[in-house]
Motif scaffolding. Structure first.
Motif, PDB file in Angstrom:
ATOM      1  N   ARG A 216      43.668 -19.140  51.166  1.00  0.00           N
ATOM      2  CA  ARG A 216      42.733 -19.442  50.080  1.00  0.00           C
ATOM      3  C   ARG A 216      43.336 -19.181  48.700  1.00  0.00           C
ATOM      4  O   ARG A 216      43.251 -20.040  47.816  1.00  0.00           O
ATOM      5  N   PRO A 217      43.984 -18.012  48.483  1.00  0.00           N
ATOM      6  CA  PRO A 217      44.636 -17.818  47.184  1.00  0.00           C
ATOM      7  C   PRO A 217      45.703 -18.875  46.903  1.00  0.00           C
ATOM      8  O   PRO A 217      45.892 -19.287  45.758  1.00  0.00           O
ATOM      9  N   SER A 218      46.412 -19.316  47.951  1.00  0.00           N
ATOM     10  CA  SER A 218      47.438 -20.329  47.760  1.00  0.00           C
ATOM     11  C   SER A 218      46.842 -21.659  47.317  1.00  0.00           C
ATOM     12  O   SER A 218      47.404 -22.349  46.460  1.00  0.00           O
ATOM     13  N   LEU A 219      45.701 -22.033  47.903  1.00  0.00           N
ATOM     14  CA  LEU A 219      45.022 -23.256  47.466  1.00  0.00           C
ATOM     15  C   LEU A 219      44.622 -23.164  45.999  1.00  0.00           C
ATOM     16  O   LEU A 219      44.738 -24.141  45.240  1.00  0.00           O
ATOM     17  N   ILE A 220      44.169 -22.003  45.585  1.00  0.00           N
ATOM     18  CA  ILE A 220      43.782 -21.806  44.187  1.00  0.00           C
ATOM     19  C   ILE A 220      44.993 -21.943  43.272  1.00  0.00           C
ATOM     20  O   ILE A 220      44.946 -22.602  42.228  1.00  0.00           O
ATOM     21  N   VAL A 221      46.107 -21.329  43.670  1.00  0.00           N
ATOM     22  CA  VAL A 221      47.334 -21.428  42.873  1.00  0.00           C
ATOM     23  C   VAL A 221      47.789 -22.877  42.760  1.00  0.00           C
ATOM     24  O   VAL A 221      48.162 -23.351  41.677  1.00  0.00           O
ATOM     25  N   THR A 222      47.754 -23.606  43.871  1.00  0.00           N
ATOM     26  CA  THR A 222      48.145 -25.016  43.857  1.00  0.00           C
ATOM     27  C   THR A 222      47.265 -25.815  42.904  1.00  0.00           C
ATOM     28  O   THR A 222      47.762 -26.649  42.125  1.00  0.00           O
ATOM     29  N   ALA A 223      45.959 -25.558  42.934  1.00  0.00           N
ATOM     30  CA  ALA A 223      45.042 -26.252  42.024  1.00  0.00           C
ATOM     31  C   ALA A 223      45.350 -25.923  40.566  1.00  0.00           C
ATOM     32  O   ALA A 223      45.337 -26.808  39.699  1.00  0.00           O
TER      33      ALA A 223
END
Length: 471
Positions: free
Chosen positions: A427-434
């Protein structure tokens, strides 16, 4: 940053045959590292069902390889994915993918390099991981500046050592079989409570497939050498398809061998390092040490191969004037003797070396889900390229269109869902990607477009006369 001399080459040297491109691409995939680092995570989740997970991931890989091959055949450009997306979906999506890939790949170099110290530590205990990784990145950059044909030979030699390490695992596993391959497929088991075993459900096998997909990643990297490969429109597609096929075979077979030959599955699944446990229990400590050295060589080889790719992407971004003028001029500089993007190579190596000192878990968060987004966007690009005819001039057309991109998108959507349910990294990785994508879009809209547009060159001629398109 660096002034271009009048005697310097203006284009990359086209000196690779399909075999050279294939060797570098396979080195970047580094199958041995996937078997020793990623496969244990698949086995921890799915147990002996990992064989089915790797098979399913191979099917998804075939779909994505078809997508990559068709797009790369139409646009065999050193900019790779961003050059393709920019020409099929538009400048803004292309620029966003460029920033995402550049950001991610520079960090991935450090993530991979950190593995060198781990496996060298078997022979030299107490080696500091971060300094060893940083030195690995800097040495790789020094070699990557040299002629691309030399690097193809060098990576090929390292790849042969890597294959020997995997061959040793296969011989040990199948030569000391304790169960059949059919048993792994028809009655998969996973670690249960109290060190026992329990049947592996379809759910855990599917969940593990999401991880196995990443183990095969890298076959599309052949496109970064499109401007250095002879008859690129045909040969890049061939290199991609061959790379995927070889990767599936040399990862799936050793994983199967381990699960067939492990004397005690409960002990294997409970071991902190499954592969080391297997080698020690079946082959002994001496062989375990030799194989560990082979894996260290494989990781060094992967750093070199990925650095070659990242440098060419940075070179392309400089040629396309994505940055302020002095920075773009430096990144597009080519070595007067070797014809390689030497400034972009050294910049990539230096950044990766510095990143090696960041926390490894943070690096995983920063890079974890970018690949899912890039794959998904490429599937959309393949569909749109057929719709608009922008990819019609390519030499390769994928079979069963539009099923490959549609099925790959469905699998990627599931991987994204699984990542979103993981509060630790996914989930944190998805946020970083966004966040990276939003920053890239803002940079493009507020600066790049206002200053006069983004130039997209194909490298077919000198910059002064090249066919360029701007927004």
């Amino acid at each position: 940053m660096v002034a271009e001399e009048s005697g310097s080459p203006r284009r990359l040297h086209r000196g690779l045959l399909v075999l050279g491109t294939l060797l570098i691409t396979l080195s970047a995939i580094t199958p041995a590292s996937s078997v020793f680092i990623i496969a244990p995570g698949v086995m921890a989740t799915a147990g002996t069902g990992a064989v089915a997970s790797f098979l399913a991931a191979g099917v998804v890989g075939i779909f994505m390889a078809f997508v990559y091959a068709e797009l790369s055949s139409a646009f065999p450009l050193t900019g790779g994915e961003y050059a393709i997306v920019g020409r099929t979906l538009g400048r803004l999506p292309g620029f966003m993918i460029m920033i995402l890939i550049g950001f991610t790949n520079l960090l991935i170099l450090a993530v991979i390099a950190l593995g060198v110290g781990i496996y060298l530590g078997v022979v030299f205990p107490g080696l500091p991981a971060a300094p060893v990784a940083a030195v690995t990145c800097l040495l790789a950059a020094a070699f990557a500046v040299l002629d691309i044909k030399f690097n193809a030979v060098l990576t090929g030699i390292f790849l042969a050592i890597e294959m020997l390490a995997l061959a040793a695992v296969c011989v040990l596993g199948f030569g000391n079989a304790h169960r059949s391959v059919g048993e792994l497929l028809t009655a998969p088991v996973v670690a249960g409570t109290g060190g026992g075993l329990s049947p592996a459900s379809l759910g855990v096998i599917v969940t593990a497939t999401a991880v196995a997909i990443f183990a095969y990643n890298g076959y599309g990297g052949a496109v970064y050498f499109g401007e250095e490969t002879e008859n690129a429109s045909r040969n890049i597609a061939r290199a991609i398809l061959w790379a995927l096929g070889i990767t599936v075979a040399v990862e799936l077979i050793p994983v199967t061998a381990v699960l067939v030959g492990a004397p005690d599955l409960g002990e294997l699944f409970g071991a902190p390092n499954m592969m080391a446990h297997f080698l020690d229990s079946v082959g002994g400590p001496t062989l375990s040490t030799l194989v560990s050295l082979g894996i260290a060589v494989a990781i060094v080889n992967a750093v070199l191969a990925i650095l070659l790719m990242v440098a060419r992407m940075l070179f392309s971004s400089g040629r396309d004037q994505a940055w302020p003028a002095p920075m773009s001029a430096g990144l597009r500089a080519l070595h007067p003797r070797f014809g390689t993007p030497w400034v972009a190579t050294l910049v990539a190596g230096a950044i990766a070396a510095a990143v090696c000192f960041l926390d490894e878990k943070l690096l995983l968060v920063l890079t974890g889900t970018a690949l899912v987004v890039v794959y998904f966007v490429l599937c959309v690009a393949a569909l749109n390229g057929r719709r608009t005819g922008s990819t019609a001039h390519g030499s390769y057309r994928m079979p069963l269109f539009p099923l490959p991109p549609l099925l790959a998108m469905a699998a990627l959507a599931y991987v994204g869902y699984v990542s979103a349910t993981d509060p630790e990294i996914g989930r944190p990785s998805l946020i970083v990607t966004a966040v990276v994508l939003v920053v890239a879009a803002a940079y493009y809209l507020l600066w790049v477009r206002r200053r006069g547009g983004w130039v997209m060159r194909d490298g077919s001629s000198d910059e002064s006369t090249s066919r360029a398109t701007t927004t």
